[in-house]
Every structure is written in structure tokens, then in C-alpha cells.
Design a protein around this motif. Structure first.
Motif, PDB file in Angstrom:
ATOM      1  N   GLU A   1     -15.153 -33.079  23.748  1.00 21.38           N
ATOM      2  CA  GLU A   1     -14.282 -33.614  24.788  1.00 21.38           C
ATOM      3  C   GLU A   1     -12.805 -33.317  24.515  1.00 21.38           C
ATOM      4  O   GLU A   1     -11.953 -33.581  25.346  1.00 21.38           O
ATOM      5  CB  GLU A   1     -14.510 -35.128  24.948  1.00 21.38           C
TER       6      GLU A   1
ATOM      7  N   GLU B   1     -14.428 -44.428  25.921  1.00 21.39           N
ATOM      8  CA  GLU B   1     -15.691 -45.115  25.704  1.00 21.39           C
ATOM      9  C   GLU B   1     -15.961 -45.253  24.199  1.00 21.39           C
ATOM     10  O   GLU B   1     -15.500 -44.452  23.391  1.00 21.39           O
ATOM     11  CB  GLU B   1     -16.850 -44.399  26.388  1.00 21.39           C
ATOM     12  N   SER B   2     -16.723 -46.264  23.889  1.00 27.74           N
ATOM     13  CA  SER B   2     -17.011 -46.571  22.497  1.00 27.74           C
ATOM     14  C   SER B   2     -18.198 -47.503  22.442  1.00 27.74           C
ATOM     15  O   SER B   2     -18.287 -48.437  23.230  1.00 27.74           O
ATOM     16  CB  SER B   2     -15.792 -47.263  21.884  1.00 27.74           C
ATOM     17  N   THR B   3     -19.144 -47.250  21.577  1.00 31.12           N
ATOM     18  CA  THR B   3     -20.233 -48.192  21.368  1.00 31.12           C
ATOM     19  C   THR B   3     -19.966 -48.959  20.071  1.00 31.12           C
ATOM     20  O   THR B   3     -19.794 -50.162  20.057  1.00 31.12           O
ATOM     21  CB  THR B   3     -21.596 -47.468  21.246  1.00 31.12           C
ATOM     22  N   ARG B   4     -19.951 -48.228  18.977  1.00 27.20           N
ATOM     23  CA  ARG B   4     -19.792 -48.778  17.640  1.00 27.20           C
ATOM     24  C   ARG B   4     -18.537 -49.621  17.470  1.00 27.20           C
ATOM     25  O   ARG B   4     -18.575 -50.768  17.058  1.00 27.20           O
ATOM     26  CB  ARG B   4     -19.635 -47.641  16.619  1.00 27.20           C
TER      27      ARG B   4
ATOM     28  N   PHE C   1     -16.183 -50.604  19.678  1.00 28.30           N
ATOM     29  CA  PHE C   1     -16.017 -51.685  20.647  1.00 28.30           C
ATOM     30  C   PHE C   1     -16.880 -52.890  20.271  1.00 28.30           C
ATOM     31  O   PHE C   1     -16.414 -54.027  20.218  1.00 28.30           O
ATOM     32  CB  PHE C   1     -16.388 -51.187  22.050  1.00 28.30           C
TER      33      PHE C   1
ATOM     34  N   TYR D   1     -25.298 -43.586   6.804  1.00 27.87           N
ATOM     35  CA  TYR D   1     -24.724 -43.898   8.116  1.00 27.87           C
ATOM     36  C   TYR D   1     -24.890 -45.375   8.504  1.00 27.87           C
ATOM     37  O   TYR D   1     -23.937 -46.041   8.914  1.00 27.87           O
ATOM     38  CB  TYR D   1     -25.336 -42.989   9.193  1.00 27.87           C
ATOM     39  N   LEU D   2     -26.103 -45.903   8.384  1.00 24.81           N
ATOM     40  CA  LEU D   2     -26.330 -47.283   8.825  1.00 24.81           C
ATOM     41  C   LEU D   2     -25.561 -48.288   7.967  1.00 24.81           C
ATOM     42  O   LEU D   2     -25.154 -49.342   8.449  1.00 24.81           O
ATOM     43  CB  LEU D   2     -27.833 -47.603   8.867  1.00 24.81           C
TER      44      LEU D   2
ATOM     45  N   ARG E   1     -18.798 -34.974  13.929  1.00 26.46           N
ATOM     46  CA  ARG E   1     -19.262 -34.525  15.230  1.00 26.46           C
ATOM     47  C   ARG E   1     -18.266 -33.511  15.795  1.00 26.46           C
ATOM     48  O   ARG E   1     -17.060 -33.665  15.614  1.00 26.46           O
ATOM     49  CB  ARG E   1     -19.346 -35.719  16.183  1.00 26.46           C
TER      50      ARG E   1
ATOM     51  N   VAL F   1     -22.002 -48.249   9.374  1.00 20.37           N
ATOM     52  CA  VAL F   1     -21.959 -49.041  10.605  1.00 20.37           C
ATOM     53  C   VAL F   1     -21.968 -50.532  10.268  1.00 20.37           C
ATOM     54  O   VAL F   1     -21.180 -51.314  10.810  1.00 20.37           O
ATOM     55  CB  VAL F   1     -23.160 -48.703  11.512  1.00 20.37           C
TER      56      VAL F   1
ATOM     57  N   PRO G   1     -20.738 -41.149  16.797  1.00 18.06           N
ATOM     58  CA  PRO G   1     -22.132 -40.822  17.027  1.00 18.06           C
ATOM     59  C   PRO G   1     -22.447 -39.409  16.539  1.00 18.06           C
ATOM     60  O   PRO G   1     -21.600 -38.537  16.597  1.00 18.06           O
ATOM     61  CB  PRO G   1     -22.270 -40.894  18.545  1.00 18.06           C
ATOM     62  N   TYR G   2     -23.664 -39.230  16.016  1.00 20.24           N
ATOM     63  CA  TYR G   2     -24.045 -37.901  15.536  1.00 20.24           C
ATOM     64  C   TYR G   2     -24.915 -37.194  16.569  1.00 20.24           C
ATOM     65  O   TYR G   2     -25.590 -37.840  17.365  1.00 20.24           O
ATOM     66  CB  TYR G   2     -24.757 -37.978  14.186  1.00 20.24           C
ATOM     67  N   ASN G   3     -24.834 -35.904  16.570  1.00 19.51           N
ATOM     68  CA  ASN G   3     -25.640 -35.090  17.496  1.00 19.51           C
ATOM     69  C   ASN G   3     -26.742 -34.409  16.714  1.00 19.51           C
ATOM     70  O   ASN G   3     -26.501 -33.432  15.992  1.00 19.51           O
ATOM     71  CB  ASN G   3     -24.747 -34.055  18.181  1.00 19.51           C
ATOM     72  N   ARG G   4     -27.950 -34.933  16.874  1.00 16.85           N
ATOM     73  CA  ARG G   4     -29.101 -34.344  16.187  1.00 16.85           C
ATOM     74  C   ARG G   4     -29.230 -32.881  16.604  1.00 16.85           C
ATOM     75  O   ARG G   4     -29.132 -32.567  17.788  1.00 16.85           O
ATOM     76  CB  ARG G   4     -30.398 -35.057  16.572  1.00 16.85           C
TER      77      ARG G   4
END
Lengths: 301, 301, 301
Positions: free
Chosen positions: C222, C49-52, C54, C278-279, C218, C282, C259-262
Motif C-alpha cells: 500500500e 486500518e488496524s486489527t492488532r 487497534f 509471532y503469537l 511484510r 502479539v 499481519p504476515y502474508n503466507r
């Protein structure tokens, strides 16, 4: 971050904007509008299955020339990598995405996206809450039929309680002056509408002859654990069939947001009924969504 | 609703239309055809996994300028919301979709879509029944090699019984005058072809030297519960390997619809064989599908 | 088959090519580049899976006018029909696909695709191995900030061991002359970097005031069965928070591949920190990927 226009529920549109969206729908259906979203990135995030809404948003976006990316739930780092929804929304904004169309079973989910996202959000259905583009195409179909809705009586029949479509459509109908009658068994009727000038009716047969339009609803079985009424009881009291069609006014129309379950809320005679408007509703879905996307991004012209 | 042209099986094309599709394939491979499907909505519904067919339909549609929407099974309201296939098809038509490309494990599924849909349907494989675009690219590859098929002998080897490709290709070969030999163990051979002038042969080695072309088939393990023959028996009797390649006529070619299983129906020597045409078949897949889509929508020009 | 240019790891680019990719990124961000990939078929195969990544590859490809096909793992004949990866790659080449973008949990997977495929391959992340386009956008962000990296000190903090991003970024930083400090608990630190002139540091607080930039990572939960350190220990030693931000040089910046984990590797104060980039990272992802795709296909102009 400047606030961008989003469409979370129908209330996000003023009466004037509503009229504009309908005007553009008519124009876009008459002639393809060209690449009004050329260069705009558009992400569809559908966390619940959808045929109609997914396809019509995709077609609307492609026809407006947007760069369309479909993010399936499994593609999202949200689930597996612990990213918050707000951070996903921020990230998509930083990627230059201009529009997010989102469907999710959780009421308020699109609103949360909109608060974090530096772009436009369209609610494509959030659980039992709202489904504003469906409401728009329902109302557009009614206006096409009746010219105006003042003095018209619209019956919404069935599982009103779990229907996001009903919630959005009811607001729109009220705003345009229609009388709304919510019809169904006790277990499917909301009570909080009672003091908003909406009629609640358990007796479908009794109210049938007074209605100008009927919106049939699907029983949202996926939204509750056990069916609170037997199929036989439901069919006997609320299924639209040949006998009930015969009680309707001559110019009355029947609508359904789809998907419909033959045998439950309607029988096959409805599908042949001259006043059956389902396919018209579906057809207007693409035009309405083009108009909404264009309006959110480009404003009124 | 007027009847639109669909391609469910090869019989849907007259000889003249077949020739036209091949002519257009050649043109489209020579030079990109431009946006012949500009403004047309195209929905791909693949209920079974696919690499070749899915990718080539997508590329063909995009290259013709169509608005392409991929509906994964999970996106469909069919499964979870009780909508009938016919109502899904009607709905897609009302959305303005012009073309549905459908793959499903159930024979007859695309035909059911075509009967309900106000547009063009292309069968991208329906269970063991048919796979007409694969048959078209097979035949196109053979014609490219031999000029014409009259008097040519084509052997189809392996799991003919469960192969939709074989069923469609056999019809096409017969129509173009080729002699068809179905080769395999008893358990994989159909019997209903016996009286249609097709030769059935259990002895691959005996018939090898007479063939102009061989179409190898994959054993469709997903279509039966237990393998009706041991791998060793199959390999010994029907795997194409170096020894068997040596028995072939000098100009004979070997084809496979893919995906192929190295070690089962062929060994690696086949992949290096001068007459191995698999990659040519795959290559023609995009041109053939562009030609089919253009023909269905725009007719002969 | 002629060898095409691929991007499997950062080493595939010479310093001159690296400079060219950055130059083009700047141009493409300033003005949309037009259809530099018009007519090119591009397949995205994301097995993780991937958001950024992909979304940014999709947007980059669409903005360059490519014909984009997304093959989900379930679509692939690889799994269910016994096709080898090499044969899938050969097949996609025969279909006329020019570019494959691939993410897979298995290190070396994209390299295997590249060896078989007659086209260009871009590694979009292969397990713990490499993620070159992420490294490129990290470095681009650093260059944008500092002009050049010689003499700059970059700390990479956290789960360096399981981070493909770290591996690729470290190489790039070294090539551009930056001093790299790997910071984390013993269990997350690689040892094979020790003799490559890279500093290994367990004491985050001690090294903080010397850093020009921090890349937070991160924890890749997984990638291992059991967390080798308690969350409390990790947070206490390595979470970037208000207190630690105060120790940084005034012009220091903080980055994260996402992705970062707050709450784990950073707290909310970092997200409001003036040096949080970060932004920006991206944002550069789309430009970098357009530049990479254009360079691989069209070469230097």
C-alpha cells in the motif's frame, strides 16, 4: 490449543444446555447478573449492518462487565493487508480476546473463525446459513407463551429460502416437538426440508386457522439480484393483514425477527394486534445473549 | 407507553429546570458524579460527522457509568433493510435502551425518534434546526462570565440562516433577558426573527462597540450548493481580526461553537485574544451533557 | 500549557524508562493492574486500518479503566468542516481527554498532535516513520528469549525501506547493544543506515547461520505504486521456508510484526517452527501498551 465452546448453530447446544440457557435468561431478565465476564475481552466483528443484533450483543457484553472492542470491517487487516481469516483469529486469541461475535454474509465464516480461534465464537448471522441467538429468542418467546411446544403448530411465512433465521429456528422447533409449516410462494420455499417431516404449504389462507404461531419473514432482497415474484403477487398471497388476522385462532401469536417492512409481509394492523410479539422477541434478545455468553465462558453452574 | 423527558430544543426545559441543569453542571465539573446512569443503556446515532459533540457525549455517558453503544449509520437497518425510523426507535426501546442521542441532517428527525421511542432522546443537532446542548454550554459560558444576562448584548455573527446553534442559542438568550443582535450579510440573515424583538444588523463594524459578547459562526458550506457571497466580501465585512478586536469593549468576550475556520470567520489574533472563550465552551460541553443526561433520566433531586 | 509526556518514537524513553516499562509489562501480564487510568479520557484516532494495534490499545485502555472513545476518520470535523489538526487536538484537550492514540499514514502526524494537545499522545504508527509500541513489544520478546541483547545478532528481512516497525525497532536494538543486519533486495534497503554501524546484506542465505533472531517484514504494497521486484524473485531470495529454517542456529527465533502474508515472506513451515514467536509478540502487545499508558500518565512509581 484446547477446544472452547462456541455457538455456530443451534445444534451446538444439547437439550439440557438449551434449557439451562433459557433458565439463565429468565434470571438475568429478572435481576442484572453482575460482572460475570469481568476481565474478558470481547470483539464484535460485524461485516453486515445490524441494529438489533449489534446493539443487543453490545449491551449484553457491557452488562456482564466484558471489555468490548468493536472491529468494523474497514479496521481489519484482512481486506487490505492480505491476512487470512485464520491468522486474524489466531491473532485475536493471542491478544487475550476470549469471545468473538461475528456476522458475515458468507455461510460458514463463523465456523472458520471458531476453528482457528483459541476462545469462544458466537455466530451473529452468517449469510443464508444460521442465526442461532435469534432462533433462541424466538423459541424462548414461544415457550413463554405456550409453556411447551409439543403439539403446537408454527407457520414460518415468506422468504424461507434466504432466511438464516428460519433455518436455525426450524431446527429448534423440531427439537422441542413443534410441528413446522413452511409457507410461501414456490420461489421462496426450500425443497430439502421435504423429507425431514416438515410441511410445505403454498396456500397461506388455507393453513391459517390451524396455526398457533406465525413467524413472518422479511424478503431478503439483498440476497438475490431480481425479485422472483411481483410485490403485488406476494402481498396478495402472503401479507398478513386484518382479513387474515381474523382467520387466526384466538390465542395465536405473530412474530417477526425484524426488521419488518410495513406494507410487504405485514400491514399496520398486525402491529396493533394483541398477539403481536415482536417487541417481546427483541426484549428477550439481550437476556438470551447474556445467557449464551455466560454459558460459553463459564459453563453450567 | 409513558412519556419520557427528552431534549429536542431548549424550550423543553422550564426556567427552573434550566437553572437546575446549570447547577448540576457546576457540581459535576467540581467533582466526578459517579455512576448516576449505572445500568442504563445509551445509544449514540450520529448520521453526520462530529468531533466535539460525539466525544463529549461519549465521555459524559461513560463518566456516568452508562452502557454505551455507538451505532454508525452503516450499522443501521434503516438504510438497507427498509425499516422505518419509528420501528428502529421502538426496537431500541424494546432492547432496554434508555437514552438515544441523535444527530441527523434532517430537521425534526430527533423529534420523530422521541415520538416513537420509549425512553429519553437528546438532540445532538438536527440539520439547520436546533442543537440544544450546544446552546446550553454557550449560555453557561456567558453566565459564568457575566453572572446574569439581563441587559447584556450578544452579537451572533455570520451564517445565522444555516446555523442550528444560532437558532437554539437565540431562544436561550432571549429567555434569560439578553439583547440579541444577528449580524451578517443579507444572504445569511433570517427574516422571521424580525418581529420577535431581535435586532438584525448588516454592519458588523457599526455595532461592534456595543456588544458584550460575540458568537462567531462557521459558514455551513455543506448546507448549500453555491457560496452566495465571495470569500473576500465575507472576510472584509465579517471576519473578526485584530482591527475589529480593538473596537470591542474591554470586558467583551468572543465565542464560537466550533469547528472554526481560521482565515474565514476569524484570524489567528482571535485565538490569542484574552476574551476568547472557545476552549471554555468546549470544556463545559462534557459537564453540560452529564447534567442533561442525569436530569432527563433521574429528574430533579 | 505544561508539556506532557508522549511516545512518538522510541527515543522518547530513556534507558531507565525503557527498563521501567518492561518491568511494568511483566507485572501487568502476571496480574491485572486495576483501574490505573480511572477517570482518564482516552481517544483512539485510527486513520489507517488496524486489527492488532487497534484491538490491543482498546483492551489496554479498558483494562486500566479509562473512558475510551473511538473516533473514526469519518467522525472527524477535520476532513469535512475545515478544522485544522491542531485545533482538533486543542479541542480534545479542552474536552478533558488525557490521552490520544493516533495512527496516520503521514509521517510526523502524531508529533503535530502532540505539539498542540494538552495531554499525552501515543504514536500507533505514522506512515513509514515509526511505530514505537510495536518496537517495544518486539524488544520485550527478544529480551524474554535471550535475557540481554548485547552480542546478539538480529536480522531484519524484507521491505525495510517502507517499514515503520523496522525504523523504530532498529533504534531500540542498537540502544540495547544488539548487532543489526538489514537484509533484502536493493529496492527495499535504506542507505542512510550505512554509517550508523548497521550491516546491510543482500544475501539472506549467506548471513542466515549467524543470526540469533530474524524479524520478517511484510511487503508494504500500500506504500508504493508498483512492486519493484517480481514475487518470484522475492520468494526465491528472501522467503523464509523449510530449507532456510534448517540453516538457522538451534536456538534462533523468528518474529514478525504482523499481519504476515503466507507464501510471500514466509511459508507455512515457519508457522509450525519451534522458534516462531509471532503469537508471543502479539500477546505482549496488550501488556506493553498498558505499561506505556500507565507510565505516560502516572510516571514512574
Amino acid at each position: 490449543m484446547r477446544i472452547r465452546r462456541s455457538l455456530i448453530d443451534l445444534d451446538d447446544l444439547t437439550p439440557r444446555e438449551l434449557a439451562y440457557v433459557f433458565e439463565r435468561t429468565e434470571q438475568f431478565e429478572a435481576a442484572p447478573p453482575g460482572a460475570l465476564l469481568d476481565g474478558f475481552g470481547c470483539v464484535n466483528m460485524f461485516f453486515e449492518e445490524s441494529t438489533r443484533t449489534f446493539t443487543s450483543f453490545n449491551l449484553a457484553e457491557l452488562r456482564l462487565g466484558a471489555a468490548v472492542v468493536n472491529l468494523a470491517p474497514r479496521d481489519l487487516s484482512l481486506a487490505t493487508k492480505g491476512e487470512t481469516l485464520e491468522d486474524t483469529a489466531l491473532t485475536l486469541g493471542a491478544l487475550g480476546v476470549s469471545i468473538i461475535v461475528v456476522r458475515h454474509h458468507e455461510p460458514g465464516f463463523p465456523q472458520r473463525v471458531a476453528l482457528a480461534f483459541d476462545g469462544h465464537v458466537v455466530n451473529a448471522g452468517d449469510g443464508v446459513h444460521a442465526h442461532p441467538t435469534q432462533a433462541l429468542l424466538d423459541i424462548y418467546t414461544l415457550l413463554e407463551e405456550f409453556g411447551e411446544l409439543k403439539g403446537r403448530s408454527v407457520g414460518i411465512v415468506g422468504d424461507v429460502l434466504h432466511s438464516r433465521v428460519a433455518h436455525s429456528t426450524i431446527r429448534g422447533l423440531q427439537r422441542l416437538g413443534a410441528a413446522v409449516v413452511l409457507i410461501g410462494p414456490e420461489c421462496f420455499l426450500p425443497h430439502d426440508y421435504a423429507d425431514e417431516g416438515i410441511t410445505i404449504e403454498r396456500d397461506f389462507d388455507g393453513v391459517l386457522p390451524q396455526l398457533d404461531a406465525i413467524v413472518l419473514l422479511r424478503i431478503q432482497r439483498e440476497r438475490f439480484v431480481e425479485m422472483p415474484i411481483t410485490d403485488e403477487e406476494y402481498v396478495s398471497g402472503y401479507r398478513l393483514d386484518e382479513r387474515r388476522l381474523a382467520q387466526l385462532r384466538s390465542e395465536a401469536i405473530v412474530m417477526h425477527p425484524g426488521p419488518y417492512n410495513r406494507g410487504m409481509e405485514l400491514d399496520d394492523s398486525v402491529l396493533e394486534f394483541a398477539g403481536w410479539r415482536y417487541l417481546k422477541q427483541v426484549h428477550h434478545g439481550v437476556g438470551i445473549r447474556m445467557a449464551v455468553l455466560d454459558f460459553l465462558v463459564n459453563g453450567r453452574r
